[in-house]
Design a protein around this motif. Structure first.
Motif, PDB file in Angstrom:
ATOM      1  N   GLU A  85       0.823  -1.218   0.000  1.00 30.45           N
ATOM      2  CA  GLU A  85       0.000   0.000   0.000  1.00 30.45           C
ATOM      3  C   GLU A  85       0.853   1.263   0.000  1.00 30.45           C
ATOM      4  O   GLU A  85       0.579   2.195  -0.752  1.00 30.45           O
ATOM      5  N   VAL A  86       1.877   1.305   0.866  1.00 26.11           N
ATOM      6  CA  VAL A  86       2.652   2.540   1.024  1.00 26.11           C
ATOM      7  C   VAL A  86       3.842   2.643   0.071  1.00 26.11           C
ATOM      8  O   VAL A  86       4.339   3.737  -0.170  1.00 26.11           O
ATOM      9  N   PHE A  87       4.315   1.515  -0.461  1.00 25.45           N
ATOM     10  CA  PHE A  87       5.423   1.510  -1.417  1.00 25.45           C
ATOM     11  C   PHE A  87       5.085   0.613  -2.607  1.00 25.45           C
ATOM     12  O   PHE A  87       5.746  -0.411  -2.835  1.00 25.45           O
ATOM     13  N   PRO A  88       4.083   0.980  -3.411  1.00 26.67           N
ATOM     14  CA  PRO A  88       3.699   0.115  -4.534  1.00 26.67           C
ATOM     15  C   PRO A  88       4.823  -0.082  -5.546  1.00 26.67           C
ATOM     16  O   PRO A  88       4.848  -1.080  -6.258  1.00 26.67           O
ATOM     17  N   GLN A  89       5.790   0.834  -5.578  1.00 27.39           N
ATOM     18  CA  GLN A  89       6.890   0.729  -6.544  1.00 27.39           C
ATOM     19  C   GLN A  89       7.815  -0.456  -6.252  1.00 27.39           C
ATOM     20  O   GLN A  89       8.560  -0.878  -7.133  1.00 27.39           O
ATOM     21  N   ILE A  90       7.778  -1.015  -5.045  1.00 24.66           N
ATOM     22  CA  ILE A  90       8.632  -2.176  -4.734  1.00 24.66           C
ATOM     23  C   ILE A  90       7.826  -3.467  -4.596  1.00 24.66           C
ATOM     24  O   ILE A  90       8.386  -4.514  -4.286  1.00 24.66           O
ATOM     25  N   ASP A  91       6.522  -3.398  -4.839  1.00 21.47           N
ATOM     26  CA  ASP A  91       5.672  -4.571  -4.677  1.00 21.47           C
ATOM     27  C   ASP A  91       6.179  -5.726  -5.539  1.00 21.47           C
ATOM     28  O   ASP A  91       6.448  -5.561  -6.725  1.00 21.47           O
ATOM     29  N   GLY A  92       6.350  -6.877  -4.928  1.00 22.69           N
ATOM     30  CA  GLY A  92       6.800  -8.062  -5.635  1.00 22.69           C
ATOM     31  C   GLY A  92       8.304  -8.266  -5.641  1.00 22.69           C
ATOM     32  O   GLY A  92       8.777  -9.351  -5.950  1.00 22.69           O
ATOM     33  N   GLN A  93       9.087  -7.220  -5.317  1.00 21.40           N
ATOM     34  CA  GLN A  93      10.543  -7.365  -5.301  1.00 21.40           C
ATOM     35  C   GLN A  93      11.045  -8.034  -4.030  1.00 21.40           C
ATOM     36  O   GLN A  93      12.078  -8.703  -4.048  1.00 21.40           O
TER      37      GLN A  93
END
Length: 140
Positions: free
Chosen positions: A16-24
């Protein structure tokens, strides 16, 4: 120390707060003593020569300590890194995920300190070590 978030809760919150790293990054385990985090190494994490870049390893250490702090504090997105020490000890194995094992050394009212060892998946010796300090926002 008691946890306020489970690994699953924390995974959802980080997305939610860091969608740019989701899945990494994947939280493999979280308990009051520490956290085990996996970084899924992809092309974007590699530097010339096929090894994992220093900034990528730093990011893994930072996310690992952030996860530890949030696991104990709860949803506190404004906790921020205030100090970091990083030792690169050996070249990571190319093409392998990185595994971070973090432990919380101190959790105070205003500061938290964590220590992280980073390994190439399947490797016995750490490739890097980091100590990070986080500032905890005051209660309002």
């Amino acid at each position: 120390m008691e946890l306020k978030l489970t690994g699953a809760d924390l995974t959802t919150y980080l997305a939610e707060v860091f969608p740019q790293i989701d899945g990494q990054f994947v939280i493999e385990s979280l308990d009051p003593g520490g956290v085990r985090m996996r970084m899924r190494v992809q092309e974007q994490h590699l530097r010339p020569g096929g090894t994992v870049s220093g900034p990528s390893m730093f990011g893994l250490a930072d996310v690992t300590v952030y996860a530890l702090v949030l696991g104990h504090l709860g949803r506190e997105a404004l906790a921020v890194t205030t100090n970091a020490s990083f030792d690169f000890m050996r070249k990571p194995e190319g093409g392998r995920d990185l595994i971070a094992e973090g432990r919380l050394l101190k959790l105070g009212r205003s500061l938290a300190v964590g220590d992280v060892l980073i390994y190439s998946e399947g490797g016995a010796a750490p490739v890097a070590r980091s100590t990070m300090t986080y500032s905890i926002p005051p209660k309002r």
